[in-house]
Design a protein around this motif. Structure first.
Motif, PDB file in Angstrom:
ATOM      1  N   UNK A  30      -3.960 -15.574   1.087  1.00 56.82           N
ATOM      2  CA  UNK A  30      -3.132 -14.482   1.604  1.00 56.82           C
ATOM      3  C   UNK A  30      -2.886 -14.671   3.101  1.00 56.82           C
ATOM      4  N   UNK A  31      -3.922 -15.049   3.824  1.00 56.23           N
ATOM      5  CA  UNK A  31      -3.790 -15.286   5.270  1.00 56.23           C
ATOM      6  C   UNK A  31      -2.738 -16.365   5.536  1.00 56.23           C
ATOM      7  N   UNK A  32      -2.778 -17.439   4.754  1.00 59.74           N
ATOM      8  CA  UNK A  32      -1.827 -18.527   4.962  1.00 59.74           C
ATOM      9  C   UNK A  32      -0.412 -18.128   4.544  1.00 59.74           C
ATOM     10  N   UNK A  33      -0.308 -17.320   3.496  1.00 67.23           N
ATOM     11  CA  UNK A  33       1.005 -16.819   3.079  1.00 67.23           C
ATOM     12  C   UNK A  33       1.624 -15.993   4.208  1.00 67.23           C
ATOM     13  N   UNK A  34       0.816 -15.144   4.832  1.00 66.99           N
ATOM     14  CA  UNK A  34       1.326 -14.316   5.934  1.00 66.99           C
ATOM     15  C   UNK A  34       1.782 -15.178   7.104  1.00 66.99           C
ATOM     16  N   UNK A  35       1.046 -16.255   7.368  1.00 68.03           N
ATOM     17  CA  UNK A  35       1.436 -17.154   8.455  1.00 68.03           C
ATOM     18  C   UNK A  35       2.767 -17.831   8.145  1.00 68.03           C
ATOM     19  N   UNK A  36       2.972 -18.195   6.885  1.00 70.51           N
ATOM     20  CA  UNK A  36       4.176 -18.928   6.487  1.00 70.51           C
ATOM     21  C   UNK A  36       5.389 -18.033   6.263  1.00 70.51           C
ATOM     22  N   UNK A  37       5.139 -16.781   5.869  1.00 68.47           N
ATOM     23  CA  UNK A  37       6.255 -15.881   5.513  1.00 68.47           C
ATOM     24  C   UNK A  37       6.349 -14.664   6.422  1.00 68.47           C
ATOM     25  N   UNK A  38       5.639 -14.685   7.524  1.00 68.75           N
ATOM     26  CA  UNK A  38       5.603 -13.514   8.407  1.00 68.75           C
ATOM     27  C   UNK A  38       6.946 -13.112   8.975  1.00 68.75           C
ATOM     28  N   UNK A  39       7.892 -14.049   9.029  1.00 63.56           N
ATOM     29  CA  UNK A  39       9.214 -13.747   9.598  1.00 63.56           C
ATOM     30  C   UNK A  39      10.162 -13.104   8.593  1.00 63.56           C
ATOM     31  N   UNK A  40       9.784 -13.065   7.325  1.00 63.98           N
ATOM     32  CA  UNK A  40      10.648 -12.454   6.298  1.00 63.98           C
ATOM     33  C   UNK A  40      10.596 -10.930   6.435  1.00 63.98           C
ATOM     34  N   UNK A  41      11.764 -10.310   6.484  1.00 69.41           N
ATOM     35  CA  UNK A  41      11.861  -8.870   6.731  1.00 69.41           C
ATOM     36  C   UNK A  41      11.914  -8.040   5.453  1.00 69.41           C
ATOM     37  N   UNK A  42      12.183  -8.681   4.307  1.00 65.81           N
ATOM     38  CA  UNK A  42      12.414  -7.926   3.075  1.00 65.81           C
ATOM     39  C   UNK A  42      11.136  -7.412   2.426  1.00 65.81           C
ATOM     40  N   UNK A  43      10.036  -8.121   2.631  1.00 66.82           N
ATOM     41  CA  UNK A  43       8.767  -7.669   2.053  1.00 66.82           C
ATOM     42  C   UNK A  43       7.604  -8.209   2.876  1.00 66.82           C
ATOM     43  N   UNK A  44       6.466  -7.571   2.709  1.00 69.12           N
ATOM     44  CA  UNK A  44       5.244  -8.020   3.353  1.00 69.12           C
ATOM     45  C   UNK A  44       4.115  -8.012   2.330  1.00 69.12           C
ATOM     46  N   UNK A  45       3.189  -8.945   2.486  1.00 69.46           N
ATOM     47  CA  UNK A  45       1.972  -8.924   1.679  1.00 69.46           C
ATOM     48  C   UNK A  45       0.931  -8.137   2.468  1.00 69.46           C
ATOM     49  N   UNK A  46       0.545  -6.988   1.938  1.00 74.75           N
ATOM     50  CA  UNK A  46      -0.340  -6.088   2.679  1.00 74.75           C
ATOM     51  C   UNK A  46      -1.677  -5.918   1.974  1.00 74.75           C
ATOM     52  N   UNK A  47      -2.673  -5.593   2.772  1.00 73.64           N
ATOM     53  CA  UNK A  47      -4.019  -5.313   2.256  1.00 73.64           C
ATOM     54  C   UNK A  47      -4.168  -3.819   2.036  1.00 73.64           C
ATOM     55  N   UNK A  48      -4.651  -3.447   0.863  1.00 81.72           N
ATOM     56  CA  UNK A  48      -4.966  -2.050   0.576  1.00 81.72           C
ATOM     57  C   UNK A  48      -6.489  -1.959   0.604  1.00 81.72           C
ATOM     58  N   UNK A  49      -7.007  -1.373   1.637  1.00 88.10           N
ATOM     59  CA  UNK A  49      -8.442  -1.402   1.917  1.00 88.10           C
ATOM     60  C   UNK A  49      -9.283  -0.960   0.715  1.00 88.10           C
TER      61      UNK A  49
END
Length: 225
Positions: free
Chosen positions: A195-214
């Protein structure tokens, strides 16, 4: 998109023969001379079907199929000079789809290839569109505002699984079962690392985000359109 077939055999003339007939049918071919080379391809590309020799140096066909199936359940035809029931059972226990004994009839092998591909329906559409972003499950590509993004295989499978069910929360255990399989016994924080690496690679995409639900897990959160 062309169907991609991996041919794994240490005998170059066998690979050339199979490639000749596969090319005539319009398939895209990847080739390897042993299991280790083949695994590197499987880890980095989307393969629709593998045709695998048993007796190879470095890593034989049985070990390769076992490792391959842990990465992704790719359909497989096993080629071998051994035709005993024991050898066939060993292959089928590993999850192969068909078993062809050398020397083989190339047109018959092509017929078996077509049958297995039809069974798996590899040409079915497998596309997710979220706003300006398209996730192509056939090509393992992400298209965003004219940019084509290629992720490592497991990263793509993970974000694709989340994106199929936007705003739905998945626990680590659910994601491990869906992406790595129920028998996975590796590091239990594997999902977090990916997930951390996905966020690094796709962080610039504005349409969706991969988020953590605590305390619960992860989800793809879709931005308001």
């Amino acid at each position: 998109m062309k169907t991609k077939i991996l041919v794994v055999d240490d005998e170059i003339h066998i690979r050339e023969l199979i490639k000749f007939y596969l090319n005539k049918e319009g398939y895209e071919i990847r080739e390897a001379s042993n299991g280790e080379e083949a695994l590197e391809i499987v880890e980095n590309e989307f393969i629709d079907l593998a045709i695998v020799d048993v007796m190879m140096p470095i890593m034989d066909g049985y070990d390769f199929v076992k490792e391959m199936k842990e990465i992704r359940d790719i359909p497989a035809i096993m080629l071998t000079a051994k035709g005993t029931s024991e050898d066939k059972l060993k292959g089928f226990d590993l999850g192969i789809d068909d078993y062809v004994v050398k020397p083989f009839d190339a047109p018959e092998l092509m017929a078996r290839v077509k049958t297995i591909l039809k069974r798996y329906s590899v040409n079915a559409q497998n596309i997710i569109t979220i706003g300006n972003t398209t996730l192509d499950g056939d090509k393992y590509e992400i298209h965003y505002k004219g940019e084509v993004i290629h992720l490592p295989l497991k990263q793509f499978e993970l974000v694709f699984e989340l994106a199929k069910n936007p705003n739905q929360i998945f626990s680590r255990e659910q994601l491990i079962e869906r992406i790595w399989g129920m028998d996975y016994d590796g590091f239990d924080r594997t999902v977090d690392v990916h997930i951390k690496r996905i966020r690094e690679n796709l962080g610039h995409i504005e349409d969706f985000k991969v988020v953590t639900v605590r305390g619960l897990g992860y989800k793809v959160e879709v931005e308001a359109q």
